[in-house]
Design a protein around this motif. Structure first.
Motif, PDB file in Angstrom:
ATOM      1  N   GLU A   1      18.617 -59.557  39.123  1.00 21.52           N
ATOM      2  CA  GLU A   1      17.650 -58.304  39.388  1.00 21.52           C
ATOM      3  C   GLU A   1      17.333 -57.533  38.967  1.00 21.52           C
ATOM      4  OE1 GLU A   1      16.366 -59.079  42.800  1.00 21.52           O
ATOM      5  OE2 GLU A   1      17.907 -60.537  42.826  1.00 21.52           O
ATOM      6  N   GLU A   2      18.205 -56.944  38.150  1.00 18.30           N
ATOM      7  CA  GLU A   2      17.262 -55.755  36.539  1.00 18.30           C
ATOM      8  C   GLU A   2      16.545 -55.983  35.888  1.00 18.30           C
ATOM      9  OE1 GLU A   2      19.007 -54.143  33.020  1.00 18.30           O
ATOM     10  OE2 GLU A   2      20.798 -54.593  34.299  1.00 18.30           O
ATOM     11  N   MET A   3      16.754 -57.456  35.242  1.00 22.77           N
ATOM     12  CA  MET A   3      15.622 -58.219  34.595  1.00 22.77           C
ATOM     13  C   MET A   3      14.406 -58.152  35.535  1.00 22.77           C
ATOM     14  SD  MET A   3      13.969 -58.869  32.029  1.00 22.77           S
ATOM     15  CE  MET A   3      15.639 -59.610  31.042  1.00 22.77           C
ATOM     16  N   LYS A   4      13.865 -58.057  36.461  1.00 23.93           N
ATOM     17  CA  LYS A   4      12.741 -58.939  36.965  1.00 23.93           C
ATOM     18  C   LYS A   4      12.594 -57.271  37.890  1.00 23.93           C
ATOM     19  CE  LYS A   4      13.749 -61.279  41.196  1.00 23.93           C
ATOM     20  NZ  LYS A   4      14.098 -62.346  42.460  1.00 23.93           N
ATOM     21  N   LYS A   5      12.990 -56.207  37.515  1.00 19.59           N
ATOM     22  CA  LYS A   5      12.497 -54.804  38.164  1.00 19.59           C
ATOM     23  C   LYS A   5      11.966 -54.136  36.914  1.00 19.59           C
ATOM     24  CE  LYS A   5      14.575 -53.180  42.151  1.00 19.59           C
ATOM     25  NZ  LYS A   5      16.665 -52.794  42.750  1.00 19.59           N
ATOM     26  N   GLN A   6      12.759 -54.591  35.395  1.00 15.46           N
ATOM     27  CA  GLN A   6      12.059 -54.362  34.480  1.00 15.46           C
ATOM     28  C   GLN A   6      10.921 -55.034  34.085  1.00 15.46           C
ATOM     29  OE1 GLN A   6      15.180 -54.638  30.515  1.00 15.46           O
ATOM     30  NE2 GLN A   6      16.658 -53.777  31.525  1.00 15.46           N
TER      31      GLN A   6
ATOM     32  N   ASN B   1       5.081 -55.169  37.325  1.00 16.08           N
ATOM     33  CA  ASN B   1       3.909 -54.807  37.383  1.00 16.08           C
ATOM     34  C   ASN B   1       3.537 -54.555  38.656  1.00 16.08           C
ATOM     35  OD1 ASN B   1       1.805 -56.468  36.226  1.00 16.08           O
ATOM     36  ND2 ASN B   1       3.188 -56.396  35.206  1.00 16.08           N
ATOM     37  N   GLU B   2       2.675 -53.804  39.060  1.00 13.32           N
ATOM     38  CA  GLU B   2       1.680 -54.140  40.255  1.00 13.32           C
ATOM     39  C   GLU B   2       0.903 -55.190  39.947  1.00 13.32           C
ATOM     40  OE1 GLU B   2       2.357 -52.252  42.781  1.00 13.32           O
ATOM     41  OE2 GLU B   2       3.639 -51.142  41.889  1.00 13.32           O
ATOM     42  N   ASP B   3       0.248 -55.967  39.227  1.00 17.00           N
ATOM     43  CA  ASP B   3      -0.811 -56.620  39.599  1.00 17.00           C
ATOM     44  C   ASP B   3       0.101 -57.987  39.356  1.00 17.00           C
ATOM     45  OD1 ASP B   3      -2.584 -55.535  37.617  1.00 17.00           O
ATOM     46  OD2 ASP B   3      -2.128 -55.879  35.493  1.00 17.00           O
ATOM     47  N   MET B   4       1.583 -58.030  39.510  1.00 18.29           N
ATOM     48  CA  MET B   4       2.092 -59.751  40.013  1.00 18.29           C
ATOM     49  C   MET B   4       1.898 -59.815  41.216  1.00 18.29           C
ATOM     50  SD  MET B   4       5.382 -58.757  37.043  1.00 18.29           S
ATOM     51  CE  MET B   4       6.070 -59.981  37.972  1.00 18.29           C
ATOM     52  N   LYS B   5       1.394 -58.024  42.111  1.00 14.03           N
ATOM     53  CA  LYS B   5       1.719 -58.684  43.858  1.00 14.03           C
ATOM     54  C   LYS B   5       0.517 -59.481  44.602  1.00 14.03           C
ATOM     55  CE  LYS B   5       2.292 -53.859  45.364  1.00 14.03           C
ATOM     56  NZ  LYS B   5       2.321 -52.230  46.098  1.00 14.03           N
ATOM     57  N   ILE B   6      -0.085 -59.791  43.353  1.00 11.48           N
ATOM     58  CA  ILE B   6      -1.422 -61.380  44.063  1.00 11.48           C
ATOM     59  C   ILE B   6      -0.161 -62.575  44.793  1.00 11.48           C
ATOM     60  CG2 ILE B   6      -3.159 -59.941  43.304  1.00 11.48           C
ATOM     61  CD1 ILE B   6      -3.149 -62.294  41.001  1.00 11.48           C
ATOM     62  N   TYR B   7       0.772 -62.397  43.618  1.00  9.44           N
ATOM     63  CA  TYR B   7       1.637 -63.100  43.552  1.00  9.44           C
ATOM     64  C   TYR B   7       3.227 -63.382  44.427  1.00  9.44           C
ATOM     65  CZ  TYR B   7      -1.084 -65.729  39.973  1.00  9.44           C
ATOM     66  OH  TYR B   7      -2.431 -65.428  39.408  1.00  9.44           O
ATOM     67  N   PHE B   8       3.840 -62.398  44.436  1.00  7.78           N
ATOM     68  CA  PHE B   8       5.125 -61.507  44.855  1.00  7.78           C
ATOM     69  C   PHE B   8       4.869 -60.390  45.850  1.00  7.78           C
ATOM     70  CE2 PHE B   8       5.535 -63.435  40.883  1.00  7.78           C
ATOM     71  CZ  PHE B   8       6.098 -64.805  41.453  1.00  7.78           C
ATOM     72  N   ASP B   9       5.749 -59.974  46.986  1.00  5.99           N
ATOM     73  CA  ASP B   9       6.240 -58.812  47.237  1.00  5.99           C
ATOM     74  C   ASP B   9       6.623 -57.789  46.715  1.00  5.99           C
ATOM     75  OD1 ASP B   9       4.700 -60.120  49.932  1.00  5.99           O
ATOM     76  OD2 ASP B   9       6.746 -60.691  50.489  1.00  5.99           O
ATOM     77  N   GLY B  10       7.170 -57.669  45.907  1.00  5.16           N
ATOM     78  CA  GLY B  10       7.538 -56.861  44.959  1.00  5.16           C
ATOM     79  C   GLY B  10       9.040 -57.105  44.299  1.00  5.16           C
ATOM     80  N   PRO B  11       9.486 -56.155  43.366  1.00  3.00           N
ATOM     81  CA  PRO B  11      10.268 -57.459  42.310  1.00  3.00           C
ATOM     82  C   PRO B  11      11.360 -58.058  42.818  1.00  3.00           C
ATOM     83  CG  PRO B  11      10.292 -54.776  42.670  1.00  3.00           C
ATOM     84  CD  PRO B  11       9.315 -54.883  43.415  1.00  3.00           C
ATOM     85  N   ASP B  12      11.945 -56.982  44.984  1.00  2.00           N
ATOM     86  CA  ASP B  12      13.171 -58.497  45.700  1.00  2.00           C
ATOM     87  C   ASP B  12      12.432 -59.321  46.402  1.00  2.00           C
ATOM     88  OD1 ASP B  12      14.235 -55.330  44.429  1.00  2.00           O
ATOM     89  OD2 ASP B  12      13.714 -54.408  45.616  1.00  2.00           O
TER      90      ASP B  12
ATOM     91  N   ASN C   1      10.892 -65.100  46.175  1.00  2.00           N
ATOM     92  CA  ASN C   1      10.521 -66.124  45.483  1.00  2.00           C
ATOM     93  C   ASN C   1       9.920 -65.860  43.940  1.00  2.00           C
ATOM     94  OD1 ASN C   1      10.143 -67.955  47.786  1.00  2.00           O
ATOM     95  ND2 ASN C   1       8.576 -66.424  48.399  1.00  2.00           N
ATOM     96  N   TYR C   2      10.025 -64.413  43.752  1.00  2.00           N
ATOM     97  CA  TYR C   2       9.933 -63.829  42.286  1.00  2.00           C
ATOM     98  C   TYR C   2      11.296 -64.876  41.309  1.00  2.00           C
ATOM     99  CZ  TYR C   2       9.479 -60.230  38.302  1.00  2.00           C
ATOM    100  OH  TYR C   2       9.289 -59.525  37.451  1.00  2.00           O
ATOM    101  N   LEU C   3      11.293 -65.153  40.817  1.00  2.00           N
ATOM    102  CA  LEU C   3      11.684 -65.884  39.072  1.00  2.00           C
ATOM    103  C   LEU C   3      11.486 -65.755  38.078  1.00  2.00           C
ATOM    104  CD1 LEU C   3      14.296 -67.283  38.837  1.00  2.00           C
ATOM    105  CD2 LEU C   3      12.655 -69.483  38.520  1.00  2.00           C
ATOM    106  N   ILE C   4      12.363 -65.167  36.622  1.00  2.00           N
ATOM    107  CA  ILE C   4      12.321 -65.288  34.842  1.00  2.00           C
ATOM    108  C   ILE C   4      12.076 -66.231  34.642  1.00  2.00           C
ATOM    109  CG2 ILE C   4      12.068 -63.655  33.613  1.00  2.00           C
ATOM    110  CD1 ILE C   4      10.396 -61.960  35.510  1.00  2.00           C
ATOM    111  N   LEU C   5      11.718 -66.909  33.590  1.00  2.00           N
ATOM    112  CA  LEU C   5      12.170 -67.562  33.120  1.00  2.00           C
ATOM    113  C   LEU C   5      12.317 -67.212  31.565  1.00  2.00           C
ATOM    114  CD1 LEU C   5       9.022 -70.283  33.620  1.00  2.00           C
ATOM    115  CD2 LEU C   5      11.398 -70.416  34.689  1.00  2.00           C
ATOM    116  N   GLU C   6      13.640 -67.484  31.066  1.00  2.00           N
ATOM    117  CA  GLU C   6      13.962 -67.203  30.393  1.00  2.00           C
ATOM    118  C   GLU C   6      14.231 -67.470  28.778  1.00  2.00           C
ATOM    119  OE1 GLU C   6      18.471 -64.753  28.516  1.00  2.00           O
ATOM    120  OE2 GLU C   6      17.571 -64.356  30.322  1.00  2.00           O
ATOM    121  N   VAL C   7      13.190 -67.758  27.841  1.00  2.00           N
ATOM    122  CA  VAL C   7      12.424 -68.774  26.756  1.00  2.00           C
ATOM    123  C   VAL C   7      13.576 -68.201  25.667  1.00  2.00           C
ATOM    124  CG1 VAL C   7      11.088 -70.031  25.363  1.00  2.00           C
ATOM    125  CG2 VAL C   7      10.524 -69.161  27.719  1.00  2.00           C
TER     126      VAL C   7
END
Length: 140
Positions: A92-97, A100-111, A114-120
């Protein structure tokens, strides 16, 4: 070029360029798409939807190839070829970090669930096309 200089050049490109291509394997064939990348040191992070094709592709084969940094100005543009191993980061911390507002077209917010971070995690990184010079490999 020394390793410290290669690393500094790579980090500068990662600081200035946020869009790149990410390739995975789909049905035994390469599958590329544009992604937005953030970095912490040499580790890359990119947001995705938990049900995107790439999540299944990564489940089947966690390795990726990323190209980032080419600005389109022509011969001599430096860019980075990045091979890495992908994991799913649901912190949750990384998702919030990274939010950004541009992501609102894909997700409702950092919570959004469906929002997932790929770490490479880097496996190999190469600095390419620096003013026509030979590629430079960064020792990982």
């Amino acid at each position: 070029m020394e390793q410290t200089e290669i690393k500094a050049n790579i980090e500068k490109i990662l600081d200035e360029s946020h869009t790149g291509t990410m390739a995975t394997i789909k049905g035994n064939k390469p599958h590329s798409r544009y992604m937005t990348f953030f970095h912490r040191g040499l580790k890359l992070f990119t947001p995705t939807h938990k049900d995107a094709d790439k999540t299944e592709e990564i489940d089947n084969n966690p390795y990726t190839h990323i190209i980032i940094g080419y600005e389109g100005d022509g011969f001599g543009d430096a860019f980075v070829e990045y091979q890495g191993k992908v994991s799913f980061n649901q912190s949750e911390e990384m998702k919030k970090q990274l939010w950004n507002e541009d992501m609102k077209i894909y997700f409702d917010g950092p919570d959004d669930p469906n929002y997932l971070i790929l770490e490479v995690e880097p496996v190999a990184i190469r600095l390419m096309n620096k003013k026509g010079e030979a590629p430079k490999d960064l020792k990982i």
